[in-house]
Design an enzyme around this catalytic site. Structure first.
Site, PDB file in Angstrom:
ATOM      1  N   SER A 182       0.850  -1.189   0.000  1.00 45.95           N
ATOM      2  CA  SER A 182       0.000   0.000   0.000  1.00 45.95           C
ATOM      3  C   SER A 182       0.882   1.234   0.000  1.00 45.95           C
ATOM      4  O   SER A 182       1.975   1.227   0.579  1.00 45.95           O
ATOM      5  CB  SER A 182      -0.903   0.021   1.240  1.00 45.95           C
ATOM      6  OG  SER A 182      -1.569   1.264   1.362  1.00 45.95           O
TER       7      SER A 182
ATOM      8  N   TYR B  52      -0.714  -0.306  10.636  1.00 44.62           N
ATOM      9  CA  TYR B  52      -1.073  -0.773   9.295  1.00 44.62           C
ATOM     10  C   TYR B  52      -0.022  -0.330   8.279  1.00 44.62           C
ATOM     11  O   TYR B  52       0.466  -1.127   7.472  1.00 44.62           O
ATOM     12  CB  TYR B  52      -2.445  -0.228   8.899  1.00 44.62           C
ATOM     13  CG  TYR B  52      -2.808  -0.491   7.455  1.00 44.62           C
ATOM     14  CD1 TYR B  52      -3.181  -1.766   7.039  1.00 44.62           C
ATOM     15  CD2 TYR B  52      -2.778   0.535   6.513  1.00 44.62           C
ATOM     16  CE1 TYR B  52      -3.510  -2.014   5.709  1.00 44.62           C
ATOM     17  CE2 TYR B  52      -3.108   0.296   5.189  1.00 44.62           C
ATOM     18  CZ  TYR B  52      -3.472  -0.975   4.788  1.00 44.62           C
ATOM     19  OH  TYR B  52      -3.787  -1.214   3.475  1.00 44.62           O
TER      20      TYR B  52
END
Length: 262
Positions: free
Chosen positions: A140, A153
């Site tokens: 990501s 995350y």
């Protein structure tokens, strides 16, 4: 040893994983699709068999469960028909470290980093011995952005990028292709599961568009694919700056600025 035609995809019941399954099926690849939700996997498998005429095997597994993870590892080690691993399974987590519990942190790391690493490690020796195969790891852009406030995350996704680039250095000379795909915000169920309201998120990319772009990067054999970055020179400048920084590391002594106390 030959490399097979099949693709194993984790997190394949919905979202990015399901889109990868559709695209590889259209390309004529047989599939092994992995996720927790067997009902959704079976529905997807039946549709892809009908639409594309490929073989689709369903493998139900919770990759945070060590015994389930071991089953998938064994499959990757032993099944010479599998020539591509798409490490897509993952979860998002809203908020910073002050909002997280020990259990939520452990589960996030287990899914986003530990399982991904173990599956890559399970298949890499077979691919290297055969001189072929591909490992696709879904990261990501959040892994590049501590400012986004999703520290844990984002850290797991930074790990995915580093691991992928490192594995490429190790495995490319042996004929194994490793790709890191770094999506920006993509319209999938991952946000709802993390308790994030997507209505407050602007300009989310449609999942099919994301995967189509990622597969162009795959076909081009990119090491890092950034579907949402329009000016690729920015990425190249970042990589050049990193290499220049490393070229200035001299470990025999500390830098001059640290040789005098304030």
């Amino acid at each position: 040893m030959s490399i097979g035609h099949s693709v194993l995809i984790t997190g394949a019941s919905t979202g990015i994983g399901a889109a990868y399954a559709e695209r590889f099926a259209r390309r004529g690849h047989n599939l092994v699709i992995v996720a927790r939700d067997k009902v959704r996997l079976e529905s997807l498998a039946e549709r892809l068999r009908t639409e594309s005429g490929v073989e689709v095997e369903v493998l139900q597994a919770d990759l945070t469960n060590p015994s389930d993870l071991a089953v998938v590892e064994d499959r990757l080690r032993d099944d010479n028909r599998i020539g591509v691993l798409v490490n897509n399974a993952g979860a998002a987590q809203s908020g910073g470290i002050l909002q997280q519990s020990a259990n939520s942190i452990e589960r996030l790391i287990a899914l986003n980093t530990t399982s991904l690493t173990r599956l890559a490690a399970a298949v890499a020796p077979r691919f290297a011995e055969a001189g072929g195969g591909a490992i696709v790891n879904i990261g990501s852009v959040v892994g590049l952005a501590p400012e986004f406030g999703m520290s844990i995350y984002g850290a797991t996704k930074a790990f995915v990028q580093f691991l992928s680039q490192g594995l490429s250095v190790e495995l490319a000379p042996k004929g194994v292709y490793v790709q890191a795909v770094l999506p920006a915000g993509t319209l999938t169920e991952i946000w709802e599961r993390a308790g994030i309201d997507t209505s407050a998120m602007s300009d989310l990319m449609e999942v099919g568009e994301l995967v189509d772009a990622a597969l162009i990067g795959f076909d081009r054999r990119e090491t890092v694919t950034l579907p949402s970055v329009h000016d690729i020179e920015r990425w190249r400048a970042l990589e050049m700056a990193r290499l220049q920084l490393l070229s200035g590391v001299q470990q025999a002594h500390v830098a001059e600025r640290y040789q005098t106390a304030p």
